[in-house]
Design a protein around this motif. Sequence first.
Motif, short mmCIF file in Angstrom:
data_model
loop_
_atom_site.label_atom_id
_atom_site.label_comp_id
_atom_site.label_asym_id
_atom_site.label_seq_id
_atom_site.Cartn_x
_atom_site.Cartn_y
_atom_site.Cartn_z
N ALA A 132 0.80 -1.22 0.13
CA ALA A 132 -0.29 0.00 0.00
C ALA A 132 0.91 1.27 0.25
CB ALA A 132 -0.80 0.10 1.11
N SER A 133 2.11 1.28 0.53
CA SER A 133 2.94 2.40 0.46
C SER A 133 3.49 2.88 -0.68
CB SER A 133 4.12 2.18 1.51
OG SER A 133 5.01 1.26 0.93
N PHE A 134 3.50 1.80 -1.54
CA PHE A 134 4.35 2.18 -3.03
C PHE A 134 3.70 3.14 -3.79
CE2 PHE A 134 5.70 0.42 -7.18
CZ PHE A 134 6.98 1.02 -7.28
N PRO A 135 2.34 2.72 -4.12
CA PRO A 135 1.43 3.67 -4.98
C PRO A 135 1.56 5.23 -4.62
CG PRO A 135 0.13 1.88 -4.53
CD PRO A 135 1.33 1.78 -3.76
N LEU A 136 1.49 5.48 -3.09
CA LEU A 136 1.66 6.63 -2.50
C LEU A 136 2.84 7.26 -2.58
CD1 LEU A 136 -0.45 6.43 0.93
CD2 LEU A 136 -1.09 7.81 -1.20
N HIS A 137 3.93 6.41 -2.61
CA HIS A 137 5.38 7.04 -2.97
C HIS A 137 5.46 7.40 -4.30
CE1 HIS A 137 9.60 7.53 -2.65
NE2 HIS A 137 9.89 6.24 -3.55
N LEU A 138 5.07 6.65 -5.20
CA LEU A 138 5.14 7.06 -6.68
C LEU A 138 4.25 8.37 -7.11
CD1 LEU A 138 4.93 3.57 -8.62
CD2 LEU A 138 6.92 4.96 -7.95
N LEU A 139 3.12 8.55 -6.35
CA LEU A 139 2.26 9.63 -6.61
C LEU A 139 2.97 10.97 -6.02
CD1 LEU A 139 -1.14 8.29 -5.97
CD2 LEU A 139 -0.55 9.10 -8.02
N ASP A 140 3.65 10.70 -4.88
CA ASP A 140 4.52 11.85 -4.28
C ASP A 140 5.67 12.17 -5.16
OD1 ASP A 140 5.13 13.76 -2.34
OD2 ASP A 140 6.62 12.27 -1.64
N LEU A 141 6.25 11.23 -5.81
CA LEU A 141 7.31 11.53 -6.60
C LEU A 141 7.09 12.20 -7.81
CD1 LEU A 141 9.57 8.14 -6.47
CD2 LEU A 141 10.07 10.43 -5.55
N ARG A 142 5.92 11.61 -8.46
CA ARG A 142 5.32 12.52 -9.51
C ARG A 142 5.14 13.78 -9.33
NH1 ARG A 142 -0.18 10.70 -11.93
NH2 ARG A 142 -0.71 12.78 -11.72
N ARG A 143 4.19 13.97 -8.27
CA ARG A 143 3.94 15.29 -7.84
C ARG A 143 5.14 16.35 -7.70
NH1 ARG A 143 3.65 18.19 -3.03
NH2 ARG A 143 4.70 16.28 -2.05
N ARG A 144 6.36 15.39 -6.92
CA ARG A 144 7.33 16.37 -6.66
C ARG A 144 7.99 16.98 -8.05
NH1 ARG A 144 9.96 15.56 -0.96
NH2 ARG A 144 8.15 14.57 0.05
N LEU A 145 8.35 15.93 -8.79
CA LEU A 145 8.97 16.17 -10.32
C LEU A 145 8.10 17.03 -11.15
CD1 LEU A 145 10.42 12.38 -10.71
CD2 LEU A 145 11.64 14.56 -10.11
N THR A 146 6.87 16.97 -11.13
CA THR A 146 6.16 17.88 -11.96
C THR A 146 5.81 19.30 -11.53
OG1 THR A 146 3.85 17.14 -10.93
CG2 THR A 146 4.77 16.01 -12.99
N ASN A 147 6.09 19.60 -10.19
CA ASN A 147 5.95 20.81 -9.53
C ASN A 147 7.48 21.32 -9.15
OD1 ASN A 147 3.21 20.87 -9.36
ND2 ASN A 147 3.22 19.61 -7.40
N ARG A 148 8.49 21.19 -9.94
CA ARG A 148 9.60 21.56 -9.74
C ARG A 148 9.73 23.11 -10.19
NH1 ARG A 148 14.10 17.55 -11.78
NH2 ARG A 148 15.36 18.62 -10.61
N PRO A 149 10.58 24.06 -9.75
CA PRO A 149 10.88 25.33 -10.24
C PRO A 149 11.61 25.58 -11.50
CG PRO A 149 11.68 25.08 -8.11
CD PRO A 149 10.95 23.72 -8.35
#
Length: 85
Positions: A68-85
């Motif tokens: 269950a932790s893995f999909p949340l981790h992937l979504l967090d990574l995607r969120r962080r990579l797409t919101n880069r300055p």
Amino acid sequence: MQAFFASGHAVDVVLVVIAVEAAWLIATRRMNVWSTLLVLGPGVFILLGVRAALVGADWSWVSLALLASFPLHLLDLRRRLTNRP
């Protein structure tokens, strides 16, 4: 102290600290609920897996919590990579 860890209560203490941290992050409006879930969620599920292992739960509960932790981790990574300055 051994009984404290073997009973899983040590993990419970950490989970309470994480809940307080989440409430503080949301209350101070530094993070919205979704971002807080993505940041803290994977760790919470990993801790639940550790707790299940400590109390002698079946392996399927441990693996389910880790899975269950893995999909949340992937979504967090995607969120962080797409919101880069």
